[in-house]
Design a protein around this motif. Structure first.
Motif, short mmCIF file in Angstrom:
data_model
loop_
_atom_site.label_atom_id
_atom_site.label_comp_id
_atom_site.label_asym_id
_atom_site.label_seq_id
_atom_site.Cartn_x
_atom_site.Cartn_y
_atom_site.Cartn_z
N LEU A 32 0.60 4.43 2.23
CA LEU A 32 1.95 4.26 1.70
C LEU A 32 2.28 2.81 1.40
O LEU A 32 2.82 2.48 0.34
CB LEU A 32 2.97 4.83 2.70
N SER A 33 1.93 1.92 2.31
CA SER A 33 2.33 0.52 2.16
C SER A 33 1.58 -0.20 1.05
O SER A 33 1.92 -1.33 0.71
CB SER A 33 2.12 -0.23 3.48
N GLN A 34 0.54 0.43 0.46
CA GLN A 34 -0.26 -0.23 -0.57
C GLN A 34 -0.11 0.40 -1.94
O GLN A 34 -0.81 0.01 -2.87
CB GLN A 34 -1.74 -0.22 -0.15
N TRP A 35 0.79 1.35 -2.12
CA TRP A 35 0.89 2.02 -3.41
C TRP A 35 1.34 1.09 -4.53
O TRP A 35 1.13 1.37 -5.70
CB TRP A 35 1.85 3.21 -3.30
N HIS A 36 1.96 -0.01 -4.18
CA HIS A 36 2.43 -0.96 -5.19
C HIS A 36 1.40 -2.04 -5.46
O HIS A 36 1.63 -2.90 -6.31
CB HIS A 36 3.72 -1.62 -4.71
N ASN A 37 0.27 -2.04 -4.77
CA ASN A 37 -0.70 -3.12 -4.83
C ASN A 37 -1.86 -2.75 -5.75
O ASN A 37 -2.68 -1.91 -5.41
CB ASN A 37 -1.22 -3.42 -3.42
N PRO A 38 -1.96 -3.37 -6.95
CA PRO A 38 -2.98 -2.95 -7.92
C PRO A 38 -4.41 -3.26 -7.51
O PRO A 38 -5.34 -2.69 -8.06
CB PRO A 38 -2.59 -3.71 -9.19
N VAL A 39 -4.62 -4.19 -6.56
CA VAL A 39 -5.99 -4.48 -6.14
C VAL A 39 -6.40 -3.65 -4.93
O VAL A 39 -7.53 -3.75 -4.46
CB VAL A 39 -6.19 -5.98 -5.83
N ALA A 40 -5.48 -2.81 -4.43
CA ALA A 40 -5.81 -1.95 -3.30
C ALA A 40 -5.64 -0.48 -3.63
O ALA A 40 -6.19 0.38 -2.93
CB ALA A 40 -4.93 -2.31 -2.10
N THR A 41 -4.92 -0.16 -4.69
CA THR A 41 -4.65 1.22 -5.05
C THR A 41 -5.22 1.52 -6.44
O THR A 41 -4.94 0.81 -7.39
CB THR A 41 -3.13 1.49 -5.07
N PRO A 42 -6.03 2.56 -6.57
CA PRO A 42 -6.62 2.87 -7.88
C PRO A 42 -5.61 3.42 -8.86
O PRO A 42 -4.55 3.93 -8.48
CB PRO A 42 -7.67 3.93 -7.53
#
Length: 213
Positions: A32-42
């Motif tokens: 959940l905490s990484q859904w906004h992070n383009p280098v962590a979420t495909p």
């Protein structure tokens, strides 16, 4: 909780996660905490989708600062304890502000790294090989008598680019099904290559973290 559930680029109810699957090759869903992070979420598994990255370049943009201690006559820290060192001027550092290429608000690295490299060369972050078209617009400010507050029809500045005639034409081409080609005029590819060449640079860091899970 409502923000996490329904907006702000986070949460299980945002459009990408509602209408497309993130599952690919056994990869676990993003946390959940990484859904906004383009280098962590495909990107979503949506092979027919296209991504257009269109932004301006050629404008000095703040990217860092030089600080100095803020002390009184006795050597005690004042509030705030650190301030910008306006005497720091060397190379791309002007009056304590480090300038770089960008659109005047966002540095080039933030504008183009994922578009020109991350989503192109990293299959984990683009599992269905979504086509990414990147088009850069060189900022060419001109004075227009009828619109004196903006930078004219070839502006590439963060807000003024909305009045860029070529960009407007490209948007019309996209919505009517015509082709828009990639055009990169900046040094973003070399910048990305330099970052990626480091053992813990850019997307290499994410890959190493995943390998330890």
């Amino acid at each position: 909780q409502d923000l996490l559930d329904s907006g702000g680029g986070l949460g299980p109810k945002v459009a990408a996660s509602r209408y497309h699957s993130f599952q690919s090759g056994g990869r676990s869903p993003p946390i959940l905490s990484q859904w906004h992070n383009p280098v962590a979420t495909p990107l979503p598994v949506a092979p027919s989708m296209k991504i257009y990255c269109m932004y301006g370049v050629g404008v000095d943009t703040e990217a860092g600062y030089a600080y100095k201690s803020n002390l009184d006559e006795t050597g005690q820290y004042l509030d705030p304890p650190f301030v910008i060192d306006t005497n720091a001027t060397k190379g791309n550092m002007v009056n304590g502000v480090r300038l770089t290429n960008g659109d005047g608000s966002v540095p080039l690295l933030s504008l183009g790294y994922m578009c020109a490299d991350g989503w192109i060369n990293n299959r984990k972050l683009n599992p269905s090989k979504i086509q990414v078209i990147t088009k850069e617009f060189e900022h060419e400010a001109t004075f227009v008598m009828s619109d004196p507050l903006r930078a004219g029809p070839k502006a590439g500045e963060h807000c003024d680019i909305l009045g860029n005639e070529e960009l407007t034409y490209d948007v019309l081409k996209i919505v009517t099904g015509e082709k828009v080609d990639t055009r990169i005029i900046s040094d973003i590819k070399n910048m990305a290559a330099t970052i990626n060449s480091h053992d813990l640079g850019g997307l290499n860091y994410i890959s190493k973290v995943e390998a330890k899970r």
